[in-house]
Design an enzyme around this catalytic site. Structure first.
Site, PDB file in Angstrom:
ATOM      1  N   CYS A  89       0.131   3.727   2.852  1.00  0.00           N
ATOM      2  CA  CYS A  89       0.637   3.176   4.122  1.00  0.00           C
ATOM      3  C   CYS A  89       2.123   3.485   4.285  1.00  0.00           C
ATOM      4  O   CYS A  89       2.574   3.831   5.380  1.00  0.00           O
ATOM      5  CB  CYS A  89       0.420   1.662   4.171  1.00  0.00           C
ATOM      6  SG  CYS A  89      -1.298   1.155   4.096  1.00  0.00           S
ATOM      7  N   CYS A 102       0.830  -1.208   0.000  1.00  0.00           N
ATOM      8  CA  CYS A 102       0.000   0.000   0.000  1.00  0.00           C
ATOM      9  C   CYS A 102       0.870   1.265   0.000  1.00  0.00           C
ATOM     10  O   CYS A 102       1.597   1.521   0.959  1.00  0.00           O
ATOM     11  CB  CYS A 102      -0.910  -0.031   1.224  1.00  0.00           C
ATOM     12  SG  CYS A 102      -1.752   1.503   1.591  1.00  0.00           S
TER      13      CYS A 102
END
Length: 168
Positions: A94, A91
């Site tokens: 993230c 991600c």
């Protein structure tokens, strides 16, 4: 830039460039970024290049939850505010918020900051119906006291300040 290597596909065409950078190697990382032939670049070590402070690369005081047992044990800590970041290794957002999350773990050292990779412990993320990463849950005595979906540093900071004002 220290070195460029080219990754070739089956046809022999260059499909990606692997870039090794000095600022990544000083943190013990082996690579900087992978750039596809379409121009998309993906950092390979999680170091946020857009932030000037390199000191937080080690993720601060964030504990990584790898088992359901560790999750349960953590949630059972009485009187402790727990901030859980549900994330994924693939991600992009993230990876961007991770250094800031590490910084916040040092700034708010009375809280317990944990991270749960949705792919490592899918049972936990499924039980919370995680639909997007990163998602932050805030707990006190096993009770959810707040939730934040997304990776905005300002929003995470606001939540932490609000929780400090309400619970400390």
């Amino acid at each position: 830039m220290l070195k460029n290597d080219w990754l070739k596909g089956i046809s022999g065409r260059v499909v990606a460039t692997l870039r090794f950078e000095a600022n990544h190697q000083q943190h013990g990382c082996v690579a900087g970024a992978l750039t596809s032939n379409t121009g998309n670049e993906q950092g390979l070590c999680g170091l946020a290049d857009d932030d000037d402070d390199d000191s937080f690369h080690a993720n601060g005081n964030v504990q990584h939850i790898l088992t359901i047992e560790a999750w349960e044990e953590t949630l059972n800590l009485p009187g402790k505010i727990i901030i859980a970041c549900f994330k994924a290794s693939w991600c992009g957002p993230c990876k961007i918020i991770e250094p800031f999350y590490g910084d916040m773990s040092r700034k708010y050292s009375s809280y317990l900051f944990i991270s749960v990779d949705v792919d490592d412990v899918p049972e936990i993320s499924e039980s919370f119906d995680i639909q997007a990463t990163p998602t932050f849950y805030f707990f006190l005595d096993r009770h959810e006291i707040d939730k934040l979906v997304g990776s905005t540093k300002a929003d995470l900071q606001k939540k932490l300040v609000a929780i400090s004002e309400l619970y400390i």
